[in-house]
Design a protein around this motif. Structure first.
Motif, PDB file in Angstrom:
ATOM      1  N   HIS A 165      23.750  -3.959  -4.866  1.00  0.00           N
ATOM      2  CA  HIS A 165      22.792  -3.475  -4.163  1.00  0.00           C
ATOM      3  C   HIS A 165      21.722  -3.221  -5.541  1.00  0.00           C
ATOM      4  CE1 HIS A 165      23.904  -3.923  -0.192  1.00  0.00           C
ATOM      5  NE2 HIS A 165      24.867  -2.683  -0.234  1.00  0.00           N
ATOM      6  N   LEU A 166      22.410  -2.697  -6.519  1.00  0.00           N
ATOM      7  CA  LEU A 166      21.295  -2.055  -7.589  1.00  0.00           C
ATOM      8  C   LEU A 166      20.684  -3.327  -8.270  1.00  0.00           C
ATOM      9  CD1 LEU A 166      23.804   0.400  -9.597  1.00  0.00           C
ATOM     10  CD2 LEU A 166      21.621   0.987  -8.201  1.00  0.00           C
ATOM     11  N   SER A 167      21.428  -4.424  -8.452  1.00  0.00           N
ATOM     12  CA  SER A 167      20.939  -5.714  -8.915  1.00  0.00           C
ATOM     13  C   SER A 167      19.599  -6.083  -8.127  1.00  0.00           C
ATOM     14  CB  SER A 167      21.932  -6.835  -9.070  1.00  0.00           C
ATOM     15  OG  SER A 167      21.220  -7.832  -9.401  1.00  0.00           O
ATOM     16  N   ASN A 168      20.144  -6.133  -6.702  1.00  0.00           N
ATOM     17  CA  ASN A 168      18.752  -6.198  -5.810  1.00  0.00           C
ATOM     18  C   ASN A 168      17.629  -5.608  -5.969  1.00  0.00           C
ATOM     19  OD1 ASN A 168      20.537  -8.666  -4.967  1.00  0.00           O
ATOM     20  ND2 ASN A 168      21.100  -7.596  -3.117  1.00  0.00           N
ATOM     21  N   ILE A 169      18.062  -4.249  -5.998  1.00  0.00           N
ATOM     22  CA  ILE A 169      16.965  -3.175  -5.977  1.00  0.00           C
ATOM     23  C   ILE A 169      16.080  -3.433  -7.564  1.00  0.00           C
ATOM     24  CG2 ILE A 169      16.494  -0.559  -6.233  1.00  0.00           C
ATOM     25  CD1 ILE A 169      19.083  -0.168  -4.710  1.00  0.00           C
ATOM     26  N   PHE A 170      16.896  -3.482  -8.356  1.00  0.00           N
ATOM     27  CA  PHE A 170      16.184  -3.756  -9.748  1.00  0.00           C
ATOM     28  C   PHE A 170      14.948  -4.731  -9.735  1.00  0.00           C
ATOM     29  CE2 PHE A 170      19.710  -1.468 -12.441  1.00  0.00           C
ATOM     30  CZ  PHE A 170      19.473  -0.503 -11.697  1.00  0.00           C
ATOM     31  N   SER A 171      15.695  -5.988  -8.966  1.00  0.00           N
ATOM     32  CA  SER A 171      14.891  -7.355  -9.002  1.00  0.00           C
ATOM     33  C   SER A 171      13.446  -7.098  -7.927  1.00  0.00           C
ATOM     34  CB  SER A 171      15.544  -8.427  -8.270  1.00  0.00           C
ATOM     35  OG  SER A 171      14.966  -9.555  -8.287  1.00  0.00           O
ATOM     36  N   LYS A 172      13.750  -6.333  -6.912  1.00  0.00           N
ATOM     37  CA  LYS A 172      12.841  -6.329  -5.775  1.00  0.00           C
ATOM     38  C   LYS A 172      11.604  -5.368  -6.289  1.00  0.00           C
ATOM     39  CE  LYS A 172      15.403  -7.467  -1.767  1.00  0.00           C
ATOM     40  NZ  LYS A 172      15.984  -7.252  -0.327  1.00  0.00           N
ATOM     41  N   LEU A 173      12.188  -4.221  -6.951  1.00  0.00           N
ATOM     42  CA  LEU A 173      11.081  -3.265  -7.471  1.00  0.00           C
ATOM     43  C   LEU A 173      10.559  -3.572  -8.899  1.00  0.00           C
ATOM     44  CD1 LEU A 173      12.929   0.146  -6.304  1.00  0.00           C
ATOM     45  CD2 LEU A 173      11.465  -1.207  -5.053  1.00  0.00           C
ATOM     46  N   GLU A 174      11.055  -4.545  -9.297  1.00  0.00           N
ATOM     47  CA  GLU A 174      10.700  -5.128 -10.831  1.00  0.00           C
ATOM     48  C   GLU A 174      10.798  -3.752 -11.702  1.00  0.00           C
ATOM     49  OE1 GLU A 174       6.743  -6.911 -10.471  1.00  0.00           O
ATOM     50  OE2 GLU A 174       7.421  -7.948  -8.784  1.00  0.00           O
ATOM     51  N   VAL A 175      11.909  -3.157 -11.634  1.00  0.00           N
ATOM     52  CA  VAL A 175      12.283  -2.488 -12.706  1.00  0.00           C
ATOM     53  C   VAL A 175      13.446  -2.590 -13.574  1.00  0.00           C
ATOM     54  CG1 VAL A 175      11.324  -0.368 -11.306  1.00  0.00           C
ATOM     55  CG2 VAL A 175      13.740  -0.949 -11.002  1.00  0.00           C
ATOM     56  N   HIS A 176      13.673  -1.984 -14.743  1.00  0.00           N
ATOM     57  CA  HIS A 176      14.773  -2.416 -15.491  1.00  0.00           C
ATOM     58  C   HIS A 176      16.010  -1.569 -15.160  1.00  0.00           C
ATOM     59  CE1 HIS A 176      11.876  -5.182 -17.420  1.00  0.00           C
ATOM     60  NE2 HIS A 176      11.176  -4.031 -17.309  1.00  0.00           N
ATOM     61  N   ASP A 177      15.921  -0.568 -15.021  1.00  0.00           N
ATOM     62  CA  ASP A 177      17.352   0.503 -14.800  1.00  0.00           C
ATOM     63  C   ASP A 177      17.117   1.551 -13.836  1.00  0.00           C
ATOM     64  OD1 ASP A 177      15.558   2.456 -15.934  1.00  0.00           O
ATOM     65  OD2 ASP A 177      15.765   2.047 -18.013  1.00  0.00           O
ATOM     66  N   ARG A 178      18.284   2.332 -13.587  1.00  0.00           N
ATOM     67  CA  ARG A 178      18.377   3.343 -12.702  1.00  0.00           C
ATOM     68  C   ARG A 178      17.192   4.296 -12.950  1.00  0.00           C
ATOM     69  NH1 ARG A 178      24.250   3.178 -11.211  1.00  0.00           N
ATOM     70  NH2 ARG A 178      23.908   5.120 -10.289  1.00  0.00           N
ATOM     71  N   THR A 179      16.871   4.518 -13.968  1.00  0.00           N
ATOM     72  CA  THR A 179      15.704   5.804 -14.294  1.00  0.00           C
ATOM     73  C   THR A 179      14.575   5.330 -13.438  1.00  0.00           C
ATOM     74  OG1 THR A 179      16.812   6.429 -16.425  1.00  0.00           O
ATOM     75  CG2 THR A 179      14.674   7.080 -15.881  1.00  0.00           C
ATOM     76  N   GLN A 180      14.054   4.130 -13.821  1.00  0.00           N
ATOM     77  CA  GLN A 180      12.649   3.412 -13.472  1.00  0.00           C
ATOM     78  C   GLN A 180      13.058   3.423 -11.829  1.00  0.00           C
ATOM     79  OE1 GLN A 180      11.779   0.013 -15.413  1.00  0.00           O
ATOM     80  NE2 GLN A 180      11.421   1.071 -17.607  1.00  0.00           N
ATOM     81  N   ALA A 181      13.880   3.063 -11.326  1.00  0.00           N
ATOM     82  CA  ALA A 181      14.276   2.945 -10.069  1.00  0.00           C
ATOM     83  C   ALA A 181      14.031   4.031  -9.269  1.00  0.00           C
ATOM     84  CB  ALA A 181      15.680   2.235  -9.448  1.00  0.00           C
ATOM     85  N   ALA A 182      14.896   5.191  -9.852  1.00  0.00           N
ATOM     86  CA  ALA A 182      14.673   6.562  -9.390  1.00  0.00           C
ATOM     87  C   ALA A 182      13.460   7.123  -9.273  1.00  0.00           C
ATOM     88  CB  ALA A 182      15.660   7.436  -9.983  1.00  0.00           C
ATOM     89  N   LEU A 183      12.451   6.900 -10.434  1.00  0.00           N
ATOM     90  CA  LEU A 183      11.497   7.203 -10.303  1.00  0.00           C
ATOM     91  C   LEU A 183      10.112   6.643  -9.657  1.00  0.00           C
ATOM     92  CD1 LEU A 183       9.768   9.245 -12.201  1.00  0.00           C
ATOM     93  CD2 LEU A 183       9.146   7.134 -13.768  1.00  0.00           C
ATOM     94  N   PHE A 184      10.655   5.402  -9.348  1.00  0.00           N
ATOM     95  CA  PHE A 184       9.949   4.496  -8.295  1.00  0.00           C
ATOM     96  C   PHE A 184      10.153   5.164  -6.832  1.00  0.00           C
ATOM     97  CE2 PHE A 184       8.705   1.252  -5.502  1.00  0.00           C
ATOM     98  CZ  PHE A 184       7.875   0.298  -5.993  1.00  0.00           C
ATOM     99  N   GLY A 185      11.454   5.556  -6.538  1.00  0.00           N
ATOM    100  CA  GLY A 185      11.757   6.186  -5.318  1.00  0.00           C
ATOM    101  C   GLY A 185      11.142   7.436  -4.982  1.00  0.00           C
ATOM    102  N   VAL A 186      11.106   8.355  -6.193  1.00  0.00           N
ATOM    103  CA  VAL A 186      10.590   9.443  -5.559  1.00  0.00           C
ATOM    104  C   VAL A 186       9.100   9.296  -5.677  1.00  0.00           C
ATOM    105  CG1 VAL A 186       9.727  11.593  -7.048  1.00  0.00           C
ATOM    106  CG2 VAL A 186      12.097  10.835  -7.273  1.00  0.00           C
ATOM    107  N   LYS A 187       8.323   8.215  -6.213  1.00  0.00           N
ATOM    108  CA  LYS A 187       6.882   8.315  -5.785  1.00  0.00           C
ATOM    109  C   LYS A 187       6.545   7.732  -4.287  1.00  0.00           C
ATOM    110  CE  LYS A 187       6.046   5.479  -9.407  1.00  0.00           C
ATOM    111  NZ  LYS A 187       5.136   4.765 -10.396  1.00  0.00           N
ATOM    112  N   TYR A 188       7.256   6.802  -4.063  1.00  0.00           N
ATOM    113  CA  TYR A 188       6.937   6.240  -2.700  1.00  0.00           C
ATOM    114  C   TYR A 188       7.980   6.509  -1.398  1.00  0.00           C
ATOM    115  CZ  TYR A 188       3.973   3.819  -5.759  1.00  0.00           C
ATOM    116  OH  TYR A 188       2.830   3.551  -6.730  1.00  0.00           O
ATOM    117  N   MET A 189       9.200   6.946  -1.781  1.00  0.00           N
ATOM    118  CA  MET A 189      10.247   6.965  -0.569  1.00  0.00           C
ATOM    119  C   MET A 189       9.575   7.908   0.516  1.00  0.00           C
ATOM    120  SD  MET A 189      12.733   4.640  -0.547  1.00  0.00           S
ATOM    121  CE  MET A 189      14.394   5.476   0.157  1.00  0.00           C
ATOM    122  N   LYS A 190       9.569   7.882   1.727  1.00  0.00           N
ATOM    123  CA  LYS A 190       8.880   8.895   2.498  1.00  0.00           C
ATOM    124  C   LYS A 190      10.240   9.984   2.972  1.00  0.00           C
ATOM    125  CE  LYS A 190       5.025   7.346   2.372  1.00  0.00           C
ATOM    126  NZ  LYS A 190       3.870   7.820   1.681  1.00  0.00           N
TER     127      LYS A 190
END
Length: 211
Positions: free
Chosen positions: A186-211
């Motif tokens: 799932h992490l690999s798919n998340i990184f690919s779909k969100l176009e991020v490189h690691d967990r930190t960037q994914a978390a940052l993305f989620g905080v910005k856009y998750m409702k």
């Protein structure tokens, strides 16, 4: 014992942190620095596990120092400890390779926990710092990033929420009743779909856009 280095140009801040960490059985401050250059020079000859890094410092600021440290010492963990939570400070720090981003008003015990978790390969971003990003992201860029989030499956969104909480792969697996191998998929798919490189960037993305 977790060996940490503190970089802050304010001596009062450094001494206060050193005094607190002396109360922790598993954390040892091995060096204090007033700027990024001093940190780099020290680490060239001495080992350390975590750098607690201020951003605004003379000679070499925290972001430049983080960039250099990431090149020279890729294994070391870096936690930014700052008073700034604006977009133009958070994003460069994360892009430079920081493993954590915390505000200076954090409770000392919480900071100690952040250091322990970052040392274990977790990423820790202060919620206030991440939330501030939302007010700086507008227009087409925002709509494009929101669309990437919509491409996630329900389960991938569940995993992303766990990442935002700073959970490890094992904790995610336990919370969602799945295997760690599935979590990694799932992490690999998340990184690919969100176009991020690691967990930190994914978390940052989620905080910005998750409702």
């Amino acid at each position: 014992m977790i060996k940490i280095v503190i970089a802050d140009d304010h001596q009062v801040v450094r001494k206060g942190l050193v005094f607190f960490f002396q109360t922790q059985d598993d954390i040892e401050v091995v060096y204090e620095a007033a700027n990024g250059k001093e940190i780099i020079h020290y680490l060239e000859d001495h080992p350390a596990d975590v750098v607690l890094m201020d951003i605004q410092m003379p000679l070499m600021d925290g972001i430049e120092a983080t960039t250099q440290l990431r090149k020279q010492f890729p294994a070391i963990k870096i936690v930014m400890l700052t008073s700034f939570s604006d977009y133009d400070t958070v994003i460069p720090a994360i892009q430079a390779g920081a493993n954590g981003y915390q505000m200076k008003d954090i409770e000392p015990d919480q900071l100690a926990d952040v250091i322990r978790r970052v040392h274990k390969d977790e990423t820790m971003i202060d919620a206030k710092a991440a939330t501030q990003l939302m007010t700086h992201v507008t227009g087409d860029h925002q709509r494009e990033e929101e669309k990437r989030l919509q491409d996630l499956t329900r389960r991938e969104k569940d995993v992303l929420k766990e990442i935002m909480k700073g959970c490890s792969n094992k904790e995610i697996a336990d919370h969602l009743f799945i295997t760690e191998k599935t979590v990694k998929t799932h992490l690999s798919n998340i990184f690919s779909k969100l176009e991020v490189h690691d967990r930190t960037q994914a978390a940052l993305f989620g905080v910005k856009y998750m409702k």
